[in-house]
Design an enzyme around this catalytic site. Sequence first.
Site, PDB file in Angstrom:
ATOM      1  NE  ARG A 173      -9.552 -40.147 -24.195  1.00  0.00           N
ATOM      2  CZ  ARG A 173     -10.101 -39.192 -24.916  1.00  0.00           C
ATOM      3  NH1 ARG A 173     -10.892 -38.274 -24.303  1.00  0.00           N
ATOM      4  NH2 ARG A 173      -9.948 -38.920 -26.249  1.00  0.00           N
ATOM      5  NE  ARG A 266      -7.135 -36.114 -23.541  1.00  0.00           N
ATOM      6  CZ  ARG A 266      -8.051 -35.925 -24.676  1.00  0.00           C
ATOM      7  NH1 ARG A 266      -8.735 -34.953 -24.689  1.00  0.00           N
ATOM      8  NH2 ARG A 266      -7.861 -36.755 -25.652  1.00  0.00           N
ATOM      9  NE  ARG A 277      -7.177 -39.632 -30.367  1.00  0.00           N
ATOM     10  CZ  ARG A 277      -8.345 -39.273 -29.708  1.00  0.00           C
ATOM     11  NH1 ARG A 277      -8.663 -38.253 -29.440  1.00  0.00           N
ATOM     12  NH2 ARG A 277      -9.139 -40.444 -29.616  1.00  0.00           N
TER      13      ARG A 277
HETATM   14  N1  LIG Z   1      -6.792 -23.356 -22.590  1.00  0.00           N
HETATM   15  C1  LIG Z   1      -6.109 -24.123 -21.878  1.00  0.00           C
HETATM   16  N2  LIG Z   1      -4.854 -24.153 -21.509  1.00  0.00           N
HETATM   17  C2  LIG Z   1      -4.146 -25.382 -21.169  1.00  0.00           C
HETATM   18  N3  LIG Z   1      -4.732 -26.475 -21.068  1.00  0.00           N
HETATM   19  C3  LIG Z   1      -6.015 -26.611 -21.551  1.00  0.00           C
HETATM   20  C4  LIG Z   1      -6.973 -25.594 -21.897  1.00  0.00           C
HETATM   21  N4  LIG Z   1      -7.834 -26.045 -22.502  1.00  0.00           N
HETATM   22  C5  LIG Z   1      -7.989 -27.148 -22.296  1.00  0.00           C
HETATM   23  N5  LIG Z   1      -6.663 -27.902 -21.437  1.00  0.00           N
HETATM   24  C6  LIG Z   1      -6.480 -29.026 -21.226  1.00  0.00           C
HETATM   25  O1  LIG Z   1      -6.184 -29.828 -22.402  1.00  0.00           O
HETATM   26  C7  LIG Z   1      -6.360 -31.076 -22.458  1.00  0.00           C
HETATM   27  C8  LIG Z   1      -7.338 -31.446 -23.439  1.00  0.00           C
HETATM   28  O2  LIG Z   1      -8.657 -31.067 -23.249  1.00  0.00           O
HETATM   29  P1  LIG Z   1      -9.899 -31.449 -23.508  1.00  0.00           P
HETATM   30  O3  LIG Z   1     -10.016 -33.220 -23.147  1.00  0.00           O
HETATM   31  O4  LIG Z   1     -11.108 -30.700 -23.262  1.00  0.00           O
HETATM   32  O5  LIG Z   1      -9.834 -31.576 -25.227  1.00  0.00           O
HETATM   33  P2  LIG Z   1     -10.818 -32.257 -26.269  1.00  0.00           P
HETATM   34  O6  LIG Z   1     -11.098 -31.276 -27.480  1.00  0.00           O
HETATM   35  O7  LIG Z   1     -12.420 -32.304 -25.755  1.00  0.00           O
HETATM   36  O8  LIG Z   1     -10.001 -33.519 -26.914  1.00  0.00           O
HETATM   37  P3  LIG Z   1     -10.805 -34.926 -27.540  1.00  0.00           P
HETATM   38  O9  LIG Z   1     -11.257 -34.345 -28.606  1.00  0.00           O
HETATM   39  O10 LIG Z   1      -9.714 -35.752 -27.859  1.00  0.00           O
HETATM   40  O11 LIG Z   1     -11.857 -35.271 -26.477  1.00  0.00           O
HETATM   41  C9  LIG Z   1      -7.027 -31.339 -21.183  1.00  0.00           C
HETATM   42  O12 LIG Z   1      -6.131 -31.946 -20.229  1.00  0.00           O
HETATM   43  C10 LIG Z   1      -7.397 -29.981 -20.723  1.00  0.00           C
HETATM   44  O13 LIG Z   1      -7.501 -29.972 -19.030  1.00  0.00           O
HETATM   45  N1  LIG Z   2     -18.828 -37.060 -36.120  1.00  0.00           N
HETATM   46  C1  LIG Z   2     -18.750 -37.100 -34.929  1.00  0.00           C
HETATM   47  N2  LIG Z   2     -17.644 -36.857 -34.102  1.00  0.00           N
HETATM   48  C2  LIG Z   2     -17.577 -37.264 -32.788  1.00  0.00           C
HETATM   49  C3  LIG Z   2     -18.569 -37.657 -32.012  1.00  0.00           C
HETATM   50  N3  LIG Z   2     -18.351 -37.609 -30.756  1.00  0.00           N
HETATM   51  C4  LIG Z   2     -17.107 -37.318 -30.708  1.00  0.00           C
HETATM   52  N4  LIG Z   2     -16.524 -36.967 -31.953  1.00  0.00           N
HETATM   53  C5  LIG Z   2     -15.168 -36.409 -32.324  1.00  0.00           C
HETATM   54  O1  LIG Z   2     -14.364 -37.328 -32.138  1.00  0.00           O
HETATM   55  C6  LIG Z   2     -13.011 -36.753 -31.814  1.00  0.00           C
HETATM   56  C7  LIG Z   2     -12.260 -37.667 -30.872  1.00  0.00           C
HETATM   57  O2  LIG Z   2     -12.950 -37.676 -29.800  1.00  0.00           O
HETATM   58  P1  LIG Z   2     -12.458 -38.534 -28.521  1.00  0.00           P
HETATM   59  O3  LIG Z   2     -13.659 -38.554 -27.592  1.00  0.00           O
HETATM   60  O4  LIG Z   2     -12.158 -39.972 -28.878  1.00  0.00           O
HETATM   61  O5  LIG Z   2     -11.156 -37.749 -28.144  1.00  0.00           O
HETATM   62  C8  LIG Z   2     -13.488 -35.370 -31.518  1.00  0.00           C
HETATM   63  O6  LIG Z   2     -13.020 -34.519 -32.536  1.00  0.00           O
HETATM   64  C9  LIG Z   2     -14.944 -35.364 -31.204  1.00  0.00           C
HETATM   65  O7  LIG Z   2     -15.379 -34.095 -31.628  1.00  0.00           O
HETATM   66  C10 LIG Z   2     -20.062 -37.775 -33.054  1.00  0.00           C
HETATM   67  O8  LIG Z   2     -21.031 -38.547 -32.488  1.00  0.00           O
HETATM   68  N5  LIG Z   2     -19.823 -37.885 -34.182  1.00  0.00           N
END
Ligand SMILES: Nc1ncnc2c1ncn2[C@@H]1O[C@H](COP(=O)(O)OP(=O)(O)OP(=O)(O)O)[C@@H](O)[C@H]1O
Ligand SMILES: Nc1nc2c(ncn2[C@@H]2O[C@H](COP(=O)(O)O)[C@@H](O)[C@H]2O)c(=O)[nH]1
Length: 396
Positions: A173, A266, A277
């Site tokens: 990204r 996001r 997703r």
């Molecule tokens: N409690 C919350 N309330 C509102 N917005 C939130 C909250 N927690 C996270 N966000 C926002 O939601 C978006 C998604 O969060 P984040 O990228 O941490 O999700 P993720 O679970 O890591 O997703 P992915 O698995 O796709 O990487 C971000 O823009 C973040 O700032």
């Molecule tokens: N089994 C695994 N899942 C993983 C790993 N690294 C990330 N993830 C999961 O993929 C999705 C999507 O991630 P994104 O960065 O593309 O948004 C998310 O649920 C992660 O938890 C891994 O090494 N192994």
Amino acid sequence: MGEAPACVANDLQNGSPNLKSKDGETSTIIGDKVYVIGRADDASTLLLAVKIYNKFTGKWVIPTVLGTRPEICKGHSAVLLNEDRIMIIKKGSTPDDCIWFLEVNNKFVKEQTQNLGTDEVVAWSKGVRGDTEKLLVISGPSGVGKGTLISMLMEEFPSMFAFSVSHTSRSPRGMEKDGVHYHFTERSVMEKGIKDGKFLEFSEVHGNLYGTSIEAVEAVADTGKRCILDIDVKGARKVRDSSFEAIFIFLCPPSMKELEQRLRARGTETEEQILKRLRNAEAEIEQGKSSGIYDHVLYNDNLEECYKNLKKVLGLNGSATANHKTTPKGIDLPPHHSVSKVDNKILIKSETLELGETSKNLIILDVSKLKGGAPGRTRGLNVYAIYSFSNGLNGI
Ligand SMILES: Nc1ncnc2c1ncn2[C@@H]1O[C@H](COP(=O)(O)OP(=O)(O)OP(=O)(O)O)[C@@H](O)[C@H]1O
Ligand SMILES: Nc1nc2c(ncn2[C@@H]2O[C@H](COP(=O)(O)O)[C@@H](O)[C@H]2O)c(=O)[nH]1
């Protein structure tokens, strides 16, 4: 490589399972097999090599070797522990590099033997003195806030947590950096790594391949920090089934509507990717809640509240220095020594000449509380006692 190791015949006569070093090699018998550890036959590598002689078939096998391999040294001793693990004590090595373990039949090795479809698999892990913290596995649907909460933890406790950098076949990204957020890798390269047993776990998620390499987890273990894995439910199940000790946390959104809003806000995915997703999210939430994998299910509605709850289940009291663990210490072994085993104690004896006086030294390593192992590090190695006797004392 046609002949049986010379040690085999002698060893069968004297019944000893652990054989003397010959030309820098050690041979350890486990059942029908002799594990010979030493320099590679072709001398093309500076890493210790393993070959296995099968006494039953009379054949040598070169096993698939997993984990980071130890470098060759000025000789080593091999001690058999529990019929599935050989402890290697290197001579003349640095304190953080002197104790290694070769797993020959633990859960991980058995799983990988099945996955890789090969006859023989062995796995190295480095020995670490004392204890390190359990892994932290965090899962939840895309957009729930896993990355946000992990960043908050690492920011507040920088000396305590570190992130295991996964490999993925997806494209970066906008702000994502290779080697920091992910190792962005061609699918075919990842598939080859998986075939070679380089991954602790891997999974197909939202149409891309993701995986945690053994090296990524080892790299964090070496810093002494607690390793955080952000992985999906299938990956978490594999970690749950492995030899790793971990705390498993599943994050739920307050509603599907809110999850959609977060993903859209996001702005990192295309419309098609967002829909994919969201489609996967419902099944993931269902599995997360009902699979029995997770120790805690947390709702990320209000971010600050959820972060507080996360710290609570991790036993953090909010202070930046809470539970801070230092980097695991090494073991200062004398360059030349002899090794023997009594029950769960490894006795390392050496002699030094100082000011015309010979002093005998004895270091006792307690291996009764070993934890972890390949993949990763073998923890719980305890330096039980260090004795020094000057000339005239014959206690050792
Ligand atoms: N409690 C919350 N309330 C509102 N917005 C939130 C909250 N927690 C996270 N966000 C926002 O939601 C978006 C998604 O969060 P984040 O990228 O941490 O999700 P993720 O679970 O890591 O997703 P992915 O698995 O796709 O990487 C971000 O823009 C973040 O700032
Ligand atoms: N089994 C695994 N899942 C993983 C790993 N690294 C990330 N993830 C999961 O993929 C999705 C999507 O991630 P994104 O960065 O593309 O948004 C998310 O649920 C992660 O938890 C891994 O090494 N192994």
